[in-house]
Design a protein around this motif. Structure first.
Motif, short mmCIF file in Angstrom:
data_model
loop_
_atom_site.label_atom_id
_atom_site.label_comp_id
_atom_site.label_asym_id
_atom_site.label_seq_id
_atom_site.Cartn_x
_atom_site.Cartn_y
_atom_site.Cartn_z
N PHE A 65 0.78 -1.22 -0.03
CA PHE A 65 -0.08 0.00 -0.08
C PHE A 65 0.87 1.20 0.15
N THR A 66 1.88 1.23 0.85
CA THR A 66 2.67 2.48 0.92
C THR A 66 3.60 2.56 -0.17
N GLN A 67 4.18 1.69 -0.82
CA GLN A 67 5.30 1.82 -1.68
C GLN A 67 4.76 1.15 -3.16
N ARG A 68 3.96 0.15 -3.33
CA ARG A 68 3.67 -0.21 -4.55
C ARG A 68 2.33 -0.18 -4.97
N GLY A 69 1.38 0.89 -4.31
CA GLY A 69 0.21 1.30 -5.21
C GLY A 69 -1.07 0.47 -5.02
N GLU A 70 -0.97 -0.44 -4.19
CA GLU A 70 -2.10 -1.16 -3.72
C GLU A 70 -3.26 -0.44 -3.34
N PRO A 71 -4.28 -0.50 -4.11
CA PRO A 71 -5.58 0.23 -3.57
C PRO A 71 -6.44 -0.43 -2.51
N GLY A 72 -6.49 -1.96 -2.67
CA GLY A 72 -7.30 -2.62 -1.53
C GLY A 72 -7.07 -4.23 -1.74
N LEU A 77 -11.12 -2.17 -10.23
CA LEU A 77 -10.63 -0.99 -10.77
C LEU A 77 -9.98 -1.13 -12.05
N TRP A 78 -10.85 -1.57 -13.01
CA TRP A 78 -10.34 -1.96 -14.23
C TRP A 78 -9.72 -0.86 -15.19
N PRO A 79 -8.83 -0.69 -15.83
CA PRO A 79 -7.98 0.35 -16.47
C PRO A 79 -9.07 0.93 -17.48
N PRO A 80 -8.91 2.40 -17.50
CA PRO A 80 -9.95 3.08 -18.52
C PRO A 80 -9.54 2.97 -19.95
N LEU A 81 -8.18 2.70 -20.19
CA LEU A 81 -7.67 2.79 -21.47
C LEU A 81 -7.59 1.20 -22.08
N LEU A 82 -8.18 0.85 -23.07
CA LEU A 82 -8.01 -0.35 -23.57
C LEU A 82 -7.49 -0.53 -24.78
N PRO A 83 -6.61 -1.60 -25.16
CA PRO A 83 -5.84 -1.69 -26.38
C PRO A 83 -7.05 -1.33 -27.46
N GLU A 84 -6.32 -0.75 -28.50
CA GLU A 84 -7.29 -0.89 -29.68
C GLU A 84 -6.59 -2.17 -30.77
N ARG A 85 -7.99 -2.52 -31.67
CA ARG A 85 -7.65 -3.71 -32.40
C ARG A 85 -6.71 -3.02 -33.39
N ASP A 132 -7.28 -4.39 -8.15
CA ASP A 132 -6.44 -3.43 -9.08
C ASP A 132 -6.07 -4.29 -10.09
N MET A 133 -5.96 -3.74 -11.51
CA MET A 133 -5.15 -4.61 -12.41
C MET A 133 -3.85 -4.07 -12.63
N GLY A 134 -3.30 -4.61 -11.79
CA GLY A 134 -1.80 -4.25 -11.74
C GLY A 134 -0.88 -4.91 -12.83
#
Length: 382
Positions: free
Chosen positions: A25-32, A212-220, A361-363
């Motif tokens: 949480f404090t160093q590697r960005g874990e949300p939950g 928390l799914w990433p807002p930007l998805l890959p484009e075909r 989180d999608m890390g």
């Protein structure tokens, strides 16, 4: 600085594991998320922390559960192994003996063993399917029954990211009259008291964390795709949402059974199932698999270049096995399964340990610094 709430219990001997979890949480960005470690069947660490929503307003609680993605593939494998043990399924019989519609277009020799070890050549569906089709079991298995393999079955392997659960699950259904989720609930999780689900009842949705799914998805890729590129694209994105995008936090997704992808549970629930496997298939008077069947289920089936992942991967009958690039501690006998975002369930029979980790989180998906830190801490303590 926002205070990260961390709760639960941890044996002082495993203080380093608690530190690593806190550092996530404090160093590697874990949300939950949450972790649970069992040694010799005893729960020695049971921690949860962070937040269960994107707004960071609702702290993770003891009973919070979350979509753990491919961690569920191991539970699907366990269900299939139970049916093999009871002679309802045969690892090496052609699948079309149970599923007649499947025996066409080059699939006549495909077996359950091929499916479990990602050698079936069916990681993707060519036919364009609409968004939401992943929730329609009959439509998905009909599409797979009509499909032509992308490679000759048994000659190569490639991670069947999303189709694995439909393929294995349809054989389970035809052999037993029950779904993977039903057997998991009635014969494994229920008797063990393990809070894991494939098909989450609506009565339990209030416990589910927002993923928390990433807002930007890959484009075909533009233009007509060659067969290999189409295979890799469709593995993740046909039908749209099959990997969870746009659906993962919706009630329809949670209630459906997608045994490759939409399992839900707590870290404690994952560790509880693996505690039985670490002990040879039985714990506390609950037998979930014989020692002989467990040995067969965890024997290497596929190892080498993966047609989908484009790196080496290593599989037993549905379980992931350790490899140099992705170890599960120092002991070769360990086995389990990672999930998207870094979730993990595994056991090490040599160290007599069972571990569960869940996150919302999608890390990083292959080399995840959070689960790597947790794994290192476990063995520091041992």
């Amino acid at each position: 600085m926002t205070t990260i709430p961390i709760s639960g219990t941890c044996d002082p001997h495993f203080a380093r594991l608690r530190e690593a979890f806190t550092e996530n949480f404090t160093q590697r960005g874990e949300p939950g998320g949450a972790i649970a470690l069992m040694v010799d069947g005893r729960l020695v660490c049971d921690l949860w922390g962070g937040f269960r929503d994107a707004a960071r307003e609702r702290p993770w609680a003891r009973e919070t559960l979350v979509n753990f993605f491919s961690v569920g593939k191991a539970f699907t494998a366990l269900v299939a192994a139970r049916l093999v043990e009871r002679r309802l399924l045969d690892l090496d019989a052609p699948a079309h003996r149970l599923w007649p519609e499947f025996g066409c277009n080059g699939k006549e020799t495909i077996t359950l063993r091929h499916m479990l070890s990602h050698q079936a050549g069916l990681p993707a569906i060519r036919q364009d399917l609409p968004d939401g089709a992943a929730l329609d079991w009959n439509r998905m298995v009909a599409a797979l029954a009509a499909e032509t393999p992308w490679w000759q079955p048994g000659t190569a392997h490639g991670y069947h990211v999303n189709t694995y659960g439909y393929l294995v699950g349809e054989l389970v259904r035809r052999a037993s009259g029950r779904t993977v989720g039903q057997i998991l609930r009635e014969d494994v999780a229920g008797p063990l008291g393990a809070d894991v689900h494939i098909g989450l009842p609506s009565t339990e949705h209030h416990r589910a964390a927002e993923f928390l799914w990433p807002p930007l998805l890959p484009e075909r890729p533009p233009g007509p795709l060659d067969d290999d590129t189409l295979m890799k694209w469709n593995t993740y994105w046909n039908p749209p949402g099959i990997s969870g995008s746009g659906w993962v936090n919706r009630p329809e997704w949670r209630e459906a059974e997608i045994p490759s992808t939409n399992g839900h549970g707590t870290a404690r629930g994952i560790a509880r199932v693996y505690s039985a496997l670490a002990a040879g298939g039985s714990i506390g008077g609950v037998d979930i698999l014989s020692a002989d069947m467990l040995a067969a289920a965890t024997e290497e089936q596929s190892f080498g270049p993966d047609r989908i992942l484009e790196r080496e991967s290593r599989f037993a009958l549905g379980f992931q096995l350790p490899q140099a690039e992705r170890p599960l501690g120092p002991n070769a006998e360990a086995f389990g399964h990672f999930g998207a975002g870094g979730s993990l369930g595994f056991c090490d029979p040599v160290a007599r340990t069972a571990f569960g980790y869940v996150t919302n989180d999608m890390g990083p998906r292959w080399q995840n610094p959070r689960n790597k830190a947790l794994l290192a801490a476990i063995y520091e303590c041992l």
